[in-house]
Enzyme design. Sequence first.
Site, PDB file in Angstrom:
ATOM      1  N   SER A  92       0.861  -1.192   0.000  1.00 55.70           N
ATOM      2  CA  SER A  92       0.000   0.000   0.000  1.00 55.70           C
ATOM      3  C   SER A  92       0.889   1.231   0.000  1.00 55.70           C
ATOM      4  O   SER A  92       1.975   1.217   0.606  1.00 55.70           O
ATOM      5  CB  SER A  92      -0.857   0.000   1.274  1.00 55.70           C
ATOM      6  OG  SER A  92      -1.379   1.293   1.511  1.00 55.70           O
ATOM      7  N   TYR A 100      -1.358  -1.565  10.565  1.00 54.05           N
ATOM      8  CA  TYR A 100      -1.582  -1.889   9.152  1.00 54.05           C
ATOM      9  C   TYR A 100      -0.394  -1.428   8.295  1.00 54.05           C
ATOM     10  O   TYR A 100       0.133  -2.191   7.480  1.00 54.05           O
ATOM     11  CB  TYR A 100      -2.873  -1.214   8.681  1.00 54.05           C
ATOM     12  CG  TYR A 100      -3.127  -1.367   7.195  1.00 54.05           C
ATOM     13  CD1 TYR A 100      -3.564  -2.583   6.671  1.00 54.05           C
ATOM     14  CD2 TYR A 100      -2.916  -0.307   6.317  1.00 54.05           C
ATOM     15  CE1 TYR A 100      -3.788  -2.740   5.310  1.00 54.05           C
ATOM     16  CE2 TYR A 100      -3.138  -0.443   4.959  1.00 54.05           C
ATOM     17  CZ  TYR A 100      -3.572  -1.669   4.464  1.00 54.05           C
ATOM     18  OH  TYR A 100      -3.785  -1.820   3.099  1.00 54.05           O
TER      19      TYR A 100
END
Length: 260
Positions: free
Chosen positions: A147, A160
């Site tokens: 990401s 995360y």
Amino acid sequence: MSGLLDGRVVIVTGAARGIGQAYAKALSEAGATVVAADILDCAQTLGLLGGRGLGVKVDITDMASCTAMAEATQKAHGRIDGIINNAAMFGPSAVTEGARMLPFDEITEDAWQRMMNINVTGTWHACKAVVPAMRAQGYGKIVNISSNTIQLGNPNLLHYVVSKGAVATMTRCLARELGPAGIRVNTLVPGFIQSQASLDIMRENHAEAITGAMKSICSLGREQYADDLVGTAVYLQSALSDFVSGQMISVDGGACFTGM
Ligand SMILES: NC(=O)c1ccc[n+]([C@@H]2O[C@H](COP(=O)([O-])OP(=O)(O)OC[C@H]3O[C@@H](n4cnc5c(N)ncnc54)[C@H](O)[C@@H]3O)[C@@H](O)[C@H]2O)c1
């Protein structure tokens, strides 16, 4: 892209919904036989695969479950050419609370461990499960999903973001270890995607402001959708990328630039 993946068998983890479902559909349209694997039921995804797919229940935190996924793939189709390691603790579901946004010192020990267990250990398990078949073939394509939060350092998602940094690092190490066996390993780096999962996570966290901020740093000046990612996923699973390994390929409309 029709025909680019003819004859290839590709596993997509986390394929029951969201971006994983979009990868599965696009790979199938490009000619691959897709194995849609998820801890959730993949029936809806299978319906998009023109009757050529296989649905497999997998919990990537469990090595035995990943081995069973690889065995089911080989039993049904005789080979494993590629995998997209897309499954992650991200959106909330019946089996995970997802990546709840919290200041770094309010994330619970339990949520931290679960995040690492799914996103990092789970990706490692899935790689371990498919590599024996790829080694035997002398060819394979592993695509790990990270990401661009790892470049942006987004606040309130420390567990995360750290896990996705580890995934990108795992790619580089595996590219070195597996290159001699003909196995290519790359990281696909999406930007902020308008998926159900991201909207669920942001709902209580200024979704409009976050979407606006992400749009404002995007060179192409618009929101990003799952379909923006699928061409690169097909490319990374195809022979067109056979001399590409260990790379972080950003698909975020030019939001972040990787250094020279
Ligand atoms: N949506 C975004 O903005 C965005 C941005 C960058 C990267 N990503 C990444 O893209 C991927 C897909 O994101 P999404 O938006 O579709 O989220 P999502 O939450 O809808 O998809 C994640 C999938 O993984 C599955 N999963 C979770 N735990 C599992 C386990 N233990 N075993 C097997 N499957 C499991 C879920 O059931 C779900 O289908 C994730 O890796 C996410 O981190 C998303």
